[in-house]
Design a protein around this motif. Structure first.
Motif, mmCIF file in Angstrom:
data_model
loop_
_atom_site.group_PDB
_atom_site.id
_atom_site.type_symbol
_atom_site.label_atom_id
_atom_site.label_comp_id
_atom_site.label_asym_id
_atom_site.label_seq_id
_atom_site.Cartn_x
_atom_site.Cartn_y
_atom_site.Cartn_z
ATOM 1 N N ALA A 106 -30.899 23.022 -28.220
ATOM 2 C CA ALA A 106 -31.956 24.036 -28.219
ATOM 3 C C ALA A 106 -31.406 25.404 -28.618
ATOM 4 O O ALA A 106 -32.020 26.130 -29.412
ATOM 5 N N GLY A 107 -30.236 25.750 -28.055
ATOM 6 C CA GLY A 107 -29.617 27.031 -28.361
ATOM 7 C C GLY A 107 -29.298 27.181 -29.837
ATOM 8 O O GLY A 107 -29.584 28.207 -30.456
ATOM 9 N N VAL A 108 -28.692 26.127 -30.405
ATOM 10 C CA VAL A 108 -28.361 26.146 -31.832
ATOM 11 C C VAL A 108 -29.640 26.267 -32.665
ATOM 12 O O VAL A 108 -29.707 27.049 -33.617
ATOM 13 N N GLY A 109 -30.652 25.526 -32.257
ATOM 14 C CA GLY A 109 -31.940 25.574 -32.973
ATOM 15 C C GLY A 109 -32.524 26.972 -32.997
ATOM 16 O O GLY A 109 -33.049 27.428 -34.015
ATOM 17 N N LYS A 110 -32.410 27.643 -31.865
ATOM 18 C CA LYS A 110 -32.956 29.005 -31.755
ATOM 19 C C LYS A 110 -32.212 29.971 -32.686
ATOM 20 O O LYS A 110 -32.828 30.763 -33.402
ATOM 21 N N VAL A 111 -30.890 29.890 -32.670
ATOM 22 C CA VAL A 111 -30.080 30.777 -33.525
ATOM 23 C C VAL A 111 -30.379 30.515 -35.005
ATOM 24 O O VAL A 111 -30.578 31.450 -35.791
ATOM 25 N N LEU A 112 -30.445 29.238 -35.372
ATOM 26 C CA LEU A 112 -30.697 28.905 -36.777
ATOM 27 C C LEU A 112 -32.083 29.384 -37.215
ATOM 28 O O LEU A 112 -32.259 29.863 -38.328
ATOM 29 N N LYS A 113 -33.039 29.278 -36.305
ATOM 30 C CA LYS A 113 -34.397 29.717 -36.620
ATOM 31 C C LYS A 113 -34.415 31.219 -36.902
ATOM 32 O O LYS A 113 -35.088 31.688 -37.828
ATOM 33 N N GLU A 114 -33.637 31.937 -36.115
ATOM 34 C CA GLU A 114 -33.574 33.382 -36.313
ATOM 35 C C GLU A 114 -32.847 33.724 -37.621
ATOM 36 O O GLU A 114 -33.243 34.636 -38.341
ATOM 37 N N LEU A 115 -31.780 32.970 -37.908
ATOM 38 C CA LEU A 115 -31.028 33.208 -39.148
ATOM 39 C C LEU A 115 -31.892 32.931 -40.379
ATOM 40 O O LEU A 115 -31.757 33.600 -41.402
ATOM 41 N N ARG A 116 -32.782 31.954 -40.263
ATOM 42 C CA ARG A 116 -33.676 31.609 -41.381
ATOM 43 C C ARG A 116 -34.497 32.806 -41.839
ATOM 44 O O ARG A 116 -34.885 32.892 -42.997
#
Lengths: 107, 274
Positions: B101-111
């Motif tokens: 979940a944490g990785v998903g959140k960071v990647l979503k923000e980076l997108r």
């Protein structure tokens, strides 16, 4: 000039790259087949062996379970090698082969 | 345009994942795309060193996931290339520091702020490697022309097609690209190295590029400069070609055959090598 350098080049069968390729092809044929087989296969194989062991004395390596995918059909092949004494008593063939085929839904 | 997540993976260690992540990401930025390279090798971070920004790491990926820093604090802007950033991995030894979940959140923000997110995967098929590839849209499979590397690449392809988010959600498969690294045409001609054709036949995924075995790679890592910035070098050119192909351009493959030598060069070269 190519013929000259080819004189010094090793013969095809000596080339280690060919050995590497053949080894990879053999192992991939094995591993890919295993990767496609269902997760329950090892457990089922163990249980089948246990059932047979109740009646006949065999080792687990005398039971071969192969799983094969052919289009939308999965073939489960059971190959059990029965020991000699049983063969005499039953005076039947050494190997009992059972093939079951079941249809699996295409993904 | 929607951002793309690219995972650089291989299964086997030491084949050139970090070198590739750094060179490929930098080349993307050099060609005008906003790019961030994220190091997923928790505990053994090295991307910062290859990128030459090891002294500028204050916060890392884990800090962002845990809310100890925000993304802007953790992102390191490259001073040489416009539009290029790095997100370092943590040096914690806690294996569970990364979570899905944490990785998903960071990647979503980076997108939101980048065109390309390059995920540098650790070796193996453990948690870090799994999370690096889980959200990927495309995958670069770094492979050496060597039996254990080819086998591990095949294993990783299996994981990509069964364990990724795209696989779970039944979306289009992750787009796979083969990048053959440390290729030595001389040794292929001599028959003691698997050829490009051999590897392609065995793995059967589309070829993105071939990076020749090159002295420029070690020189670049010594200096902390991604090798793609060395446009004079064979490896640097090969990485830039690969990025052009990735962007859909048709670029002929180079460095696939021995450099032409005279008869003397051939005879003496062979003797020296044998």
């Amino acid at each position: 000039m190519k013929w000259l350098t080819s004189l010094f080049a090793p013969k095809t069968q000596d080339q280690s790259a060919n050995v590497a390729k053949e080894r990879l092809q053999v192992i991939f044929a094995h591993e890919r087949a295993r990767a496609n087989s269902p997760d329950y296969l090892p457990k089922m194989q163990k249980e089948i062996t246990e059932v047979i062991c109740k009646y006949v004395k065999i080792n687990s390596d005398q039971v071969a379970v192969e799983f094969e995918q052919k289009g939308d059909r999965s073939v489960l092949e059971l190959n059990i090698t029965l020991p000699e004494e049983v063969e005499k008593a039953a005076s039947k063939s050494k190997q009992t082969k059972a093939k079951t085929a079941k249809k699996t839904a295409a993904k | 345009m929607t951002a793309k997540i690219i995972v650089v993976t291989s299964g086997k260690g030491g084949v050139g994942k970090t070198t590739t992540s750094a060179a490929f990401g930098t080349a993307l930025a050099l060609q005008g795309h906003k790019t961030v390279i994220v190091d997923f090798d928790v505990g053994l971070r090295n991307l910062d060193l290859i990128m030459g920004c090891e002294r500028r790491v204050v916060y890392d990926l884990i800090n962002v996931i845990n809310g100890e820093a925000n993304l802007n604090q953790a992102l390191i802007k490259d001073k040489r290339v416009e539009g290029l950033s790095i997100l370092a991995a943590s040096q914690t030894r806690d294996k569970d520091a990364l979570d899905k979940a944490g990785v998903g959140k960071v990647l979503k923000e980076l997108r939101k702020s980048f065109d390309y997110i390059v995920c540098d995967s650790p070796a193996g098929i453990e948690r870090g490697a799994f999370l690096a590839m889980y959200y990927a849209d495309e995958a670069i499979i770094v492979t050496n022309p060597e039996v254990s590397s080819v086998r591990d690449s095949d294993r990783i392809l299996g994981v990509l097609s069964s364990k990724s988010q795209r696989a779970e959600k039944g979306k289009d498969q992750i787009k796979e690209h083969l990048l053959l690294t440390r290729y030595s045409p001389e040794r292929v001609t001599r028959g003691d190295m698997l050829s490009l054709d051999d590897v392609q036949e065995i793995l059967s995924i589309p070829l993105l590029g071939v990076i020749p075995e090159s002295k420029a790679v070690l020189k670049a890592s010594n200096a902390g400069t991604p090798v793609s910035m060395d446009s004079e070098s064979d490896a640097g050119q090969a990485y830039n070609d690969a990025v052009k192909r990735f962007m859909g351009e048709e670029v002929e493959h180079r460095f696939l055959s021995e450099e032409k030598q005279g008869l003397f060069g051939k005879l003496f070269g062979r003797r020296k090598a044998g």
